[in-house]
Design a protein around this motif. Structure first.
Motif, short mmCIF file in Angstrom:
data_model
loop_
_atom_site.label_atom_id
_atom_site.label_comp_id
_atom_site.label_asym_id
_atom_site.label_seq_id
_atom_site.Cartn_x
_atom_site.Cartn_y
_atom_site.Cartn_z
N ARG A 157 11.77 3.83 -96.53
CA ARG A 157 12.97 2.73 -96.46
C ARG A 157 13.42 2.50 -97.69
O ARG A 157 12.88 2.85 -98.77
CB ARG A 157 12.34 1.55 -95.81
CG ARG A 157 11.37 0.95 -96.64
CD ARG A 157 10.67 -0.36 -95.76
NE ARG A 157 9.76 0.35 -94.62
CZ ARG A 157 8.41 0.32 -95.03
NH1 ARG A 157 7.82 -0.07 -96.07
NH2 ARG A 157 7.52 0.50 -93.83
N PRO A 158 14.72 1.94 -97.63
CA PRO A 158 15.75 1.62 -98.92
C PRO A 158 14.68 0.61 -99.45
O PRO A 158 13.92 -0.20 -98.87
CB PRO A 158 16.79 1.22 -98.45
CG PRO A 158 16.96 1.77 -97.03
CD PRO A 158 15.62 1.81 -96.46
N GLU A 159 14.94 0.40 -100.85
CA GLU A 159 14.29 -0.63 -101.71
C GLU A 159 15.06 -1.66 -102.34
O GLU A 159 16.24 -1.24 -102.77
CB GLU A 159 13.30 0.03 -102.70
CG GLU A 159 12.29 0.93 -102.31
CD GLU A 159 11.95 1.86 -103.43
OE1 GLU A 159 10.90 1.47 -104.10
OE2 GLU A 159 12.27 2.98 -103.70
N PRO A 160 14.84 -2.78 -102.55
CA PRO A 160 15.80 -3.66 -103.57
C PRO A 160 16.13 -2.94 -104.80
O PRO A 160 15.14 -2.64 -105.58
CB PRO A 160 14.97 -5.09 -103.51
CG PRO A 160 13.95 -4.76 -102.48
CD PRO A 160 13.56 -3.56 -102.45
N ALA A 161 17.14 -3.24 -105.26
CA ALA A 161 17.62 -2.76 -106.63
C ALA A 161 16.69 -3.53 -107.83
O ALA A 161 16.33 -2.94 -108.77
CB ALA A 161 19.14 -2.93 -107.01
N GLU A 162 16.44 -4.71 -107.57
CA GLU A 162 15.76 -5.71 -108.27
C GLU A 162 14.28 -5.13 -108.64
O GLU A 162 13.67 -5.70 -109.77
CB GLU A 162 15.59 -7.40 -108.00
CG GLU A 162 17.11 -7.94 -107.67
CD GLU A 162 17.94 -7.49 -106.37
OE1 GLU A 162 18.99 -7.91 -106.35
OE2 GLU A 162 17.57 -6.53 -105.56
N PHE A 206 17.20 -2.73 -113.82
CA PHE A 206 18.53 -3.50 -113.12
C PHE A 206 18.47 -4.79 -113.81
O PHE A 206 17.77 -5.73 -114.15
CB PHE A 206 17.96 -3.94 -111.68
CG PHE A 206 19.13 -4.41 -110.78
CD1 PHE A 206 20.16 -3.87 -110.45
CD2 PHE A 206 19.05 -5.94 -110.62
CE1 PHE A 206 21.21 -4.42 -109.70
CE2 PHE A 206 19.93 -6.52 -109.87
CZ PHE A 206 21.11 -5.70 -109.30
N GLY A 207 19.94 -4.99 -114.29
CA GLY A 207 20.45 -6.22 -115.00
C GLY A 207 20.36 -5.97 -116.61
O GLY A 207 20.53 -6.64 -117.31
N ARG A 208 19.88 -4.76 -117.12
CA ARG A 208 19.75 -4.65 -118.56
C ARG A 208 21.22 -4.59 -119.19
O ARG A 208 22.06 -3.97 -118.40
CB ARG A 208 19.11 -3.23 -118.74
CG ARG A 208 17.37 -3.37 -118.85
CD ARG A 208 17.02 -2.02 -119.57
NE ARG A 208 15.51 -1.69 -119.34
CZ ARG A 208 14.83 -0.94 -119.50
NH1 ARG A 208 15.46 0.24 -120.25
NH2 ARG A 208 13.69 -0.74 -119.31
N PRO A 209 21.39 -4.99 -120.26
CA PRO A 209 22.81 -5.14 -121.10
C PRO A 209 23.08 -3.79 -121.20
O PRO A 209 22.56 -2.81 -121.45
CB PRO A 209 22.41 -5.65 -122.30
CG PRO A 209 21.21 -6.53 -122.25
CD PRO A 209 20.44 -5.85 -121.05
N PRO A 251 19.30 1.98 -109.98
CA PRO A 251 20.03 1.39 -110.92
C PRO A 251 19.91 2.45 -112.21
O PRO A 251 19.10 2.99 -112.59
CB PRO A 251 19.07 0.32 -111.47
CG PRO A 251 18.56 -0.30 -110.16
CD PRO A 251 18.26 1.30 -109.28
N HIS A 252 21.22 2.89 -112.63
CA HIS A 252 21.38 3.70 -113.89
C HIS A 252 22.79 3.55 -114.37
O HIS A 252 23.70 2.63 -113.79
CB HIS A 252 21.05 5.12 -113.43
CG HIS A 252 22.16 5.81 -112.78
ND1 HIS A 252 22.60 5.57 -111.39
CD2 HIS A 252 23.13 6.45 -113.15
CE1 HIS A 252 23.37 6.37 -110.99
NE2 HIS A 252 23.96 7.07 -111.83
#
Length: 205
Positions: free
Chosen positions: A60-65, A70-73, A169-170
């Motif tokens: 199943r899909p996963e939360p990006a968090e 995820f969220g890195r500058p 995330p990338h």
């Protein structure tokens, strides 16, 4: 027009190189939207790994968090003028295992919708030499620069997200010879005079 543009890494910390033109051209398997020399960097933890793969993540899909980056500058890789900003695309879930197959089947639809649908949230910077750098897949509402703003290498652009055509995330980088991506030609890129290979771990400080 320059034959190559040399960049600073647009991040700090540990990242994994993927889809690099050091390994193949076109690096993403297509020259569509001037992406022949594009490169992807995936944020990883100190052990060089992304989010742990579990039985559930294969089904199943996963939360990006859930992913370590995820969220890195994300930072400006060049000096220049901001010529495009997009900040409203949502961050969707990540897709690995069987979910990635279903997601891949929808890629043609996203490509038909245009480059912005693929890039997601992004910033485009035009260098003094006329090359345009696109920094893509940023986090929803994280962009910290404005159209017409001048930026220097290392200035914050936004945060790593999972918007656009992204399975986890990338950050996606590509250099082009004009801001009109549909009619642009790809420009080769290097980092400090070299190009990292697929699977290489980058420790940027």
């Amino acid at each position: 027009m320059l034959s190559t543009v040399d960049l600073a890494y647009p991040f700090r910390g540990r990242w994994l190189t993927q889809n690099s033109p050091a390994s193949r051209v076109p690096s993403h398997g297509t020259a569509l939207f001037a992406s022949s020399f594009a490169i992807d960097f995936v944020p990883v933890n100190e052990a060089g790994r992304t989010a742990p793969i579990t039985f559930g993540s294969l089904l199943r899909p996963e939360p990006a968090e859930r992913f370590p980056g995820f969220g890195r500058p994300i930072l400006a890789p060049v000096h220049g003028l901001v010529v495009a900003v997009h900040d409203t695309a949502p961050d969707h879930q990540a897709f690995r295992g069987l979910p990635s197959v279903g997601y891949a089947l929808t890629q043609r639809r996203r490509a038909a919708a245009g480059w912005v649908e693929l890039a997601g949230n992004h910033v485009m910077i035009q260098t003094p030499d006329g090359v345009v750098m696109a920094v893509c897949h940023l986090q929803h509402r994280s962009v910290q620069v404005q159209l017409g703003q001048r930026v220097r290498v290392g200035e914050p652009l936004g945060h790593c997200g999972n918007s656009g055509n992204s399975t986890e995330p990338h950050v996606h980088l590509q250099a082009i010879d004009r801001s009109d991506v549909v009619h642009a030609c790809a420009v080769p890129i290097t980092f400090g005079g070299r190009l990292p290979d697929n699977g290489e771990i980058i420790d940027a400080v």
